[in-house]
Scaffold this active site. Structure first.
Site, PDB file in Angstrom:
ATOM      1  N   ASN A 222      -3.699   6.218  -2.713  1.00 49.53           N
ATOM      2  CA  ASN A 222      -3.287   5.555  -3.955  1.00 49.53           C
ATOM      3  C   ASN A 222      -4.511   5.019  -4.662  1.00 49.53           C
ATOM      4  O   ASN A 222      -5.528   4.755  -4.025  1.00 49.53           O
ATOM      5  CB  ASN A 222      -2.381   4.360  -3.625  1.00 49.53           C
ATOM      6  CG  ASN A 222      -0.961   4.780  -3.341  1.00 49.53           C
ATOM      7  OD1 ASN A 222      -0.544   5.872  -3.677  1.00 49.53           O
ATOM      8  ND2 ASN A 222      -0.223   3.884  -2.714  1.00 49.53           N
ATOM      9  N   LYS A 301      -9.152  22.479   8.998  1.00 50.48           N
ATOM     10  CA  LYS A 301      -9.072  22.534   7.540  1.00 50.48           C
ATOM     11  C   LYS A 301      -8.163  23.693   7.115  1.00 50.48           C
ATOM     12  O   LYS A 301      -8.333  24.824   7.584  1.00 50.48           O
ATOM     13  CB  LYS A 301     -10.472  22.719   6.954  1.00 50.48           C
ATOM     14  CG  LYS A 301     -10.477  22.732   5.453  1.00 50.48           C
ATOM     15  CD  LYS A 301     -11.872  22.900   4.882  1.00 50.48           C
ATOM     16  CE  LYS A 301     -11.790  23.050   3.369  1.00 50.48           C
ATOM     17  NZ  LYS A 301     -13.070  23.373   2.776  1.00 50.48           N
ATOM     18  N   ASP A 320       7.784   0.145   5.487  1.00 48.62           N
ATOM     19  CA  ASP A 320       7.438  -0.868   4.494  1.00 48.62           C
ATOM     20  C   ASP A 320       6.960  -2.121   5.236  1.00 48.62           C
ATOM     21  O   ASP A 320       7.738  -2.808   5.885  1.00 48.62           O
ATOM     22  CB  ASP A 320       8.657  -1.171   3.619  1.00 48.62           C
ATOM     23  CG  ASP A 320       8.278  -2.031   2.423  1.00 48.62           C
ATOM     24  OD1 ASP A 320       7.551  -3.034   2.622  1.00 48.62           O
ATOM     25  OD2 ASP A 320       8.691  -1.698   1.304  1.00 48.62           O
ATOM     26  N   ILE A 321       5.674  -2.380   5.157  1.00 48.91           N
ATOM     27  CA  ILE A 321       5.058  -3.467   5.928  1.00 48.91           C
ATOM     28  C   ILE A 321       5.574  -4.823   5.451  1.00 48.91           C
ATOM     29  O   ILE A 321       5.974  -5.679   6.248  1.00 48.91           O
ATOM     30  CB  ILE A 321       3.514  -3.394   5.805  1.00 48.91           C
ATOM     31  CG1 ILE A 321       3.025  -2.028   6.305  1.00 48.91           C
ATOM     32  CG2 ILE A 321       2.844  -4.526   6.579  1.00 48.91           C
ATOM     33  CD1 ILE A 321       1.592  -1.693   5.930  1.00 48.91           C
ATOM     34  N   PHE A 340       3.164  -7.892  -3.991  1.00 52.84           N
ATOM     35  CA  PHE A 340       2.593  -7.507  -5.286  1.00 52.84           C
ATOM     36  C   PHE A 340       3.415  -6.373  -5.876  1.00 52.84           C
ATOM     37  O   PHE A 340       3.942  -5.530  -5.138  1.00 52.84           O
ATOM     38  CB  PHE A 340       1.136  -7.052  -5.121  1.00 52.84           C
ATOM     39  CG  PHE A 340       0.157  -8.154  -5.423  1.00 52.84           C
ATOM     40  CD1 PHE A 340       0.042  -9.246  -4.575  1.00 52.84           C
ATOM     41  CD2 PHE A 340      -0.631  -8.109  -6.574  1.00 52.84           C
ATOM     42  CE1 PHE A 340      -0.844 -10.274  -4.864  1.00 52.84           C
ATOM     43  CE2 PHE A 340      -1.521  -9.132  -6.871  1.00 52.84           C
ATOM     44  CZ  PHE A 340      -1.634 -10.212  -6.026  1.00 52.84           C
ATOM     45  N   LYS A 354      11.985  -6.146  -7.571  1.00 53.25           N
ATOM     46  CA  LYS A 354      11.240  -5.951  -6.314  1.00 53.25           C
ATOM     47  C   LYS A 354      11.380  -7.160  -5.402  1.00 53.25           C
ATOM     48  O   LYS A 354      11.500  -7.044  -4.190  1.00 53.25           O
ATOM     49  CB  LYS A 354       9.764  -5.675  -6.620  1.00 53.25           C
ATOM     50  CG  LYS A 354       9.013  -5.126  -5.432  1.00 53.25           C
ATOM     51  CD  LYS A 354       7.769  -4.370  -5.842  1.00 53.25           C
ATOM     52  CE  LYS A 354       8.121  -3.041  -6.484  1.00 53.25           C
ATOM     53  NZ  LYS A 354       6.984  -2.233  -6.833  1.00 53.25           N
TER      54      LYS A 354
HETATM   55  O1  C5P Z   1       7.716  -0.809  -2.888  1.00 54.58           O
HETATM   56  P1  C5P Z   1       6.402  -1.039  -3.536  1.00 54.58           P
HETATM   57  O2  C5P Z   1       5.293  -0.212  -2.961  1.00 54.58           O
HETATM   58  O3  C5P Z   1       6.396  -0.952  -5.019  1.00 54.58           O
HETATM   59  O4  C5P Z   1       6.077  -2.587  -3.205  1.00 54.58           O
HETATM   60  C1  C5P Z   1       4.828  -3.158  -3.386  1.00 54.58           C
HETATM   61  C2  C5P Z   1       4.627  -4.294  -2.429  1.00 54.58           C
HETATM   62  O5  C5P Z   1       5.050  -3.945  -1.111  1.00 54.58           O
HETATM   63  C3  C5P Z   1       3.182  -4.648  -2.295  1.00 54.58           C
HETATM   64  O6  C5P Z   1       3.098  -6.024  -1.958  1.00 54.58           O
HETATM   65  C4  C5P Z   1       2.734  -3.758  -1.143  1.00 54.58           C
HETATM   66  O7  C5P Z   1       1.566  -4.268  -0.498  1.00 54.58           O
HETATM   67  C5  C5P Z   1       3.942  -3.806  -0.225  1.00 54.58           C
HETATM   68  N1  C5P Z   1       4.154  -2.588   0.552  1.00 54.58           N
HETATM   69  C6  C5P Z   1       4.037  -2.610   1.927  1.00 54.58           C
HETATM   70  N2  C5P Z   1       4.286  -1.482   2.660  1.00 54.58           N
HETATM   71  C7  C5P Z   1       4.649  -0.329   2.066  1.00 54.58           C
HETATM   72  C8  C5P Z   1       4.785  -0.288   0.658  1.00 54.58           C
HETATM   73  C9  C5P Z   1       4.527  -1.427  -0.072  1.00 54.58           C
HETATM   74  O8  C5P Z   1       3.672  -3.654   2.473  1.00 54.58           O
HETATM   75  N3  C5P Z   1       4.887   0.751   2.812  1.00 54.58           N
END
Ligand code: C5P
Length: 417
Positions: A222, A301, A320-321, A340, A354
């Site tokens: 990203n 590769k 999703d952390i 964020f 969100k």
């Molecule tokens: O779902 P989205 O990516 O838009 O959400 C953004 C927020 O969620 C940010 O705070 C990002 O650090 C966190 N996030 C996360 N793990 C993920 C995706 C997003 O902690 N796999």
């Protein structure tokens, strides 16, 4: 996002003391950096320091005459009572001795006063004029039990020891004892003067992108420079917190005093964060985590193959952390979670959504494409009751405002429980 641009030392008056050591050459750069950051700098040198750098250089860089002798009869701040050792610190916000030689620290420890610099350190008003020292010496001198004993005693007398750093030394040996670099000392000094609303708190932060390998030379990532997350780590450390920063692949220096864990993939970030999240008081997720990773990793590769069609990759979703930590926090009450939202439009609406979806008390919205890689940003803080805008500013300024806001929320939660 340089400290100099922030004017972080505006209205601070610093007595910069130099004792004898080759690191005196770094003190020239330091004096310049302090002045650029807004401080007024009064240089005082020992006789030994004058063997390494001239008072002329230090006067030119600080813009003030340098003091070197106890018997210097010049007035200080318009006072001509021939007591420079008293007058030099009466309006000072701090005395910073850089470099501080082993001998100078030994003299400080014993409260000796046989030159102007050690005399003014002894005569300074201890409550209003803190003493910071940046040791600079050979590794054997630093490791010597006498020096270590002196450092411990100086600390317990209230002296702040900055560093030392480690690495190659002027004598050709390698080890601990190098004076911190001028930019590191500047960062330490700026942090020293910041308010400490997060003292005793533990803060965990994710920053940067993640990189999900496809094969040994390619991957999915990203756009994220990590600058906002690193600025928050620095601001939290300045505010007195114990900070752990879990960083994806970025090229940024670790803020002073911050523990950094480097990771590459979302799964590694998850493993570095989730098991230790509940040991923290605050979790700030700034990382731009890749939503998907290749379902399988090619260990060689993938080659272009003439007429064959382009390869198709199967993707699998990353965990999703933030949502995982928020779920834990719902049960244990900690950490306080801040997410964020990087959006391209309808910032407030998407930030609110969100916040609901991730079940976190606070979401920080920003317009992604407008801020990626830049040193400034604008934020909107969205909680259950409404929102607050933090207008365009450099990321460190915004990070400090965000950290102050989080500290108020923690204090309110603590007083209501
Ligand atoms: O779902 P989205 O990516 O838009 O959400 C953004 C927020 O969620 C940010 O705070 C990002 O650090 C966190 N996030 C996360 N793990 C993920 C995706 C997003 O902690 N796999």
């Amino acid at each position: 996002m340089t400290d100099e641009l922030n004017g972080d030392l505006n209205s601070k008056h610093i007595v910069l003391g130099l004792s004898g050591g080759i690191a005196c050459y770094k003190a020239a750069e330091l004096a310049r950096a302090l002045v650029k950051a807004g401080a007024t700098v009064q240089v005082v040198m020992t006789e030994a320091a004058e063997q390494f750098i001239t008072a002329v250089t230090m006067q030119a860089l600080s813009g003030r005459p340098v003091f070197t002798s106890t018997w210097d009869a010049r007035g200080v701040e318009g006072i001509a009572n021939n007591m420079a050792h008293i007058n030099l610190t009466r309006h000072a916000d701090a005395v910073l001795v850089a470099p501080a030689s082993a001998d100078f620290m030994a003299r400080l420890l014993h409260g000796r006063a046989d030159d102007l610099l050690s005399l003014l350190c002894l005569a300074r008003p201890i409550e209003s004029c803190p003493l910071l020292v940046a040791p600079a010496m050979n590794r054997e001198m630093w490791a010597h039990p006498a020096t270590q004993r002196n450092v411990a005693q100086l600390r317990s007398d209230g002296t702040h020891i900055l560093g030392p750093g480690s690495g190659e030394q002027a004598c050709g040996e390698v080890g601990d004892g190098r004076m911190l670099e001028p930019d590191e000392l500047l960062e330490e000094l700026i942090g020293f003067f910041r308010p400490k609303p997060l003292a005793g708190q533990r803060v965990l932060i994710t920053a940067g992108p993640t990189f999900e390998p496809i094969d040994p030379v390619r991957g999915i990532t990203n756009l994220s420079s990590g600058k906002m997350g690193f600025a928050i780590a620095r601001a939290a450390a300045e505010a007195g917190a114990e900070v752990t920063l879990v960083a994806g692949p970025v090229h940024l220096a670790t803020p002073r005093g911050v523990r950094r864990i480097d990771v590459q993939t979302a799964l590694q970030m998850f493993e570095a964060v989730v098991p230790q999240a509940s040991l923290h008081d605050v979790f700030v997720a700034t990382a731009a985590v890749a939503d998907w990773r290749p379902a399988s990793l090619s260990d060689q590769k993938i080659k272009k193959n003439g007429s064959k069609a382009a390869p198709i990759f199967e993707l699998t979703e990353n965990p999703d952390i933030l949502a995982a930590v928020a779920k834990q926090a719902m049960h244990s009450g900690r950490p306080f979670c801040v997410g964020f939202a990087a959006e391209s439009h309808d910032l407030l609406k998407h930030s609110r959504e969100k916040r609901e979806r991730k079940q976190v008390p606070l979401i920080v919205g920003n317009l992604g494409p407008a801020t990626f890689g830049r040193d400034d940003n604008a934020l909107v803080l969205v909680d259950a009751h409404g929102h607050r805008e933090l207008p365009q500013a450099n990321k460190l300024t915004l990070a400090r405002l965000l950290v102050a806001d989080i500290a108020v929320r923690l204090a309110a939660a603590a007083s209501s429980s």
